[in-house]
Design a protein around this motif. Structure first.
Motif, mmCIF file in Angstrom:
data_model
loop_
_atom_site.group_PDB
_atom_site.id
_atom_site.type_symbol
_atom_site.label_atom_id
_atom_site.label_comp_id
_atom_site.label_asym_id
_atom_site.label_seq_id
_atom_site.Cartn_x
_atom_site.Cartn_y
_atom_site.Cartn_z
ATOM 1 N N LEU A 105 -2.889 61.636 33.310
ATOM 2 C CA LEU A 105 -3.415 60.257 33.129
ATOM 3 C C LEU A 105 -4.428 60.149 34.213
ATOM 4 O O LEU A 105 -5.437 59.486 33.950
ATOM 5 C CB LEU A 105 -2.502 59.331 33.967
ATOM 6 C CG LEU A 105 -1.169 59.204 32.771
ATOM 7 C CD1 LEU A 105 0.244 58.423 33.583
ATOM 8 C CD2 LEU A 105 -1.519 58.447 31.467
ATOM 9 N N ALA A 161 -7.520 61.501 32.591
ATOM 10 C CA ALA A 161 -7.889 60.376 31.631
ATOM 11 C C ALA A 161 -8.696 59.356 31.977
ATOM 12 O O ALA A 161 -9.070 58.516 31.187
ATOM 13 C CB ALA A 161 -6.543 59.910 30.784
ATOM 14 N N LEU A 173 -7.395 57.077 34.383
ATOM 15 C CA LEU A 173 -6.491 55.935 35.363
ATOM 16 C C LEU A 173 -6.551 56.173 36.568
ATOM 17 O O LEU A 173 -6.494 57.207 37.324
ATOM 18 C CB LEU A 173 -4.994 56.009 34.577
ATOM 19 C CG LEU A 173 -4.854 55.062 33.415
ATOM 20 C CD1 LEU A 173 -5.605 55.654 32.245
ATOM 21 C CD2 LEU A 173 -3.357 55.005 33.115
ATOM 22 N N GLU A 199 0.697 49.988 28.718
ATOM 23 C CA GLU A 199 -0.874 50.465 28.419
ATOM 24 C C GLU A 199 -0.901 51.730 28.868
ATOM 25 O O GLU A 199 -1.760 52.697 28.298
ATOM 26 C CB GLU A 199 -1.799 49.356 29.000
ATOM 27 C CG GLU A 199 -1.611 47.996 28.447
ATOM 28 C CD GLU A 199 -2.521 47.239 29.209
ATOM 29 O OE1 GLU A 199 -3.135 47.744 30.150
ATOM 30 O OE2 GLU A 199 -2.479 46.020 28.982
ATOM 31 N N THR A 200 -0.371 52.069 30.218
ATOM 32 C CA THR A 200 -0.427 53.364 30.603
ATOM 33 C C THR A 200 0.172 54.469 29.871
ATOM 34 O O THR A 200 -0.475 55.491 29.573
ATOM 35 C CB THR A 200 0.269 53.391 32.045
ATOM 36 O OG1 THR A 200 -0.201 52.314 32.814
ATOM 37 C CG2 THR A 200 0.084 54.788 32.788
ATOM 38 N N THR A 216 -2.067 55.506 26.901
ATOM 39 C CA THR A 216 -3.141 56.291 27.352
ATOM 40 C C THR A 216 -2.679 57.818 27.318
ATOM 41 O O THR A 216 -3.164 58.726 27.160
ATOM 42 C CB THR A 216 -3.725 56.017 28.787
ATOM 43 O OG1 THR A 216 -4.029 54.455 28.969
ATOM 44 C CG2 THR A 216 -4.663 56.792 29.425
ATOM 45 N N LYS A 275 -2.228 59.166 23.830
ATOM 46 C CA LYS A 275 -3.535 59.357 23.252
ATOM 47 C C LYS A 275 -4.224 60.699 23.991
ATOM 48 O O LYS A 275 -4.900 61.499 23.136
ATOM 49 C CB LYS A 275 -4.593 58.124 23.483
ATOM 50 C CG LYS A 275 -4.172 57.095 22.683
ATOM 51 C CD LYS A 275 -5.195 55.769 22.857
ATOM 52 C CE LYS A 275 -4.901 54.671 22.130
ATOM 53 N NZ LYS A 275 -5.670 53.326 22.500
ATOM 54 N N GLU A 276 -4.015 60.685 25.051
ATOM 55 C CA GLU A 276 -4.840 61.912 25.712
ATOM 56 C C GLU A 276 -3.886 63.377 25.323
ATOM 57 O O GLU A 276 -4.615 64.335 25.246
ATOM 58 C CB GLU A 276 -4.570 61.656 27.405
ATOM 59 C CG GLU A 276 -5.309 62.811 28.173
ATOM 60 C CD GLU A 276 -6.615 63.001 27.918
ATOM 61 O OE1 GLU A 276 -7.341 63.993 28.296
ATOM 62 O OE2 GLU A 276 -7.169 61.886 27.362
#
Length: 264
Positions: free
Chosen positions: A195, A198, A200, A232-233, A236, A239-240
């Motif tokens: 994360l 990515a 965040l 939302e986290t 992410t 997707k990553e």
């Protein structure tokens, strides 16, 4: 006579004899003892306060390093069902192994895991990703009150699961498939690292991992906004992981989890 130079000398000797980490623990213990006794008039100064903590040696590897994608793709398909789902839970939530093994069925409300991090007492609200849901759906029903269970349908003890994991890991190491420094706690680091890379910020990652200052008086209702933000986290994170998987050439054929029984 007790003074700062004396405590510093004790700290130095401890570092040579028992290592830098334990030496710092000795320093912290002495500091707490001094701090506690100052108001009682037994001592006037915290002589350990100005002693500089020892730094980790530069040549010393960090424990619980993050897993890479290749390791994930090697370990998960080869794990027995009861181990596979446990690893999937840790890998897709960032839960500490102890918290994951203790997670109860009633802490899952539809698509969200509600709980309290054991180490900090901080409330967590973790959305269940499609990847994790798929792993949970494949796991056989059992009578234990926990989400995870051994092949006997009993709740895992930490030592029990650690033993099974260690045997499984050693087997993969002997086959030359993984490095010897892979750990369960490393999966928590994997989530945080993925994360962060990515983009965040640390606060959002801390919210997901339950790293805020403890506040035991909170109720689940107050975490509603936290759960939405963590959704939302988690998106992410998904997707990553998908992006990284696409750029790594598959080196192994996909296999289903071993259906043989494991031993607790």
């Amino acid at each position: 006579m007790i003074d700062t130079p004396l405590v510093s000398g004790i700290h130095d000797k401890a570092a040579k004899k028992i290592g830098w980490r334990r030496a710092n623990m000795v320093r912290t213990l002495l500091s707490e003892v001094f701090r506690y006794n100052i108001p009682k008039g037994l001592i006037e100064v915290n002589y350990a306060k100005d002693v500089i903590p020892k730094r980790r040696p530069r040549d010393r590897a960090y424990a619980n390093r993050p897993w890479n994608i290749e390791e994930r793709d090697i370990v998960l398909p080869r794990a027995k069902p009861h181990v596979h789902v446990a690893l999937a839970l840790m890998m897709n939530t960032g839960l500490d192994p102890t918290d994951a093994l203790k997670l109860r069925k009633d802490q899952i409300d539809e698509d969200t895991i509600w709980g309290v991090r054991g180490k900090t007492g901080e409330e967590v609200a973790i959305p269940i990703s499609p990847t994790l849901q798929a792993a949970l759906d494949l796991f056989p029903d059992h009578e234990a009150e926990t989400v995870l269970a051994s092949s006997r349908g009993e709740a895992w003890t930490y030592n029990g699961f650690s033993t099974v994991w260690h045997r499984f890991k050693i087997k993969l190491e002997d086959e030359g498939l993984i490095a010897p420094d892979l750990t369960l706690k490393g999966m928590r680091h994997t989530v945080a690292t993925t994360l962060r890379e990515a983009g965040l910020d640390e606060r959002r990652i801390a919210d997901l991992l339950g790293q805020k200052t403890p506040s035991m008086a909170r109720h689940y209702s107050r975490s509603a906004n936290l759960a939405e933000k963590n959704r939302e986290t988690m998106a992410t994170l998904e997707k990553e992981k998908e992006r990284r998987a696409k750029i790594v050439k598959p080196s192994l054929k996909s296999v289903k989890p071993d259906q043989s029984e494991d031993q607790k």
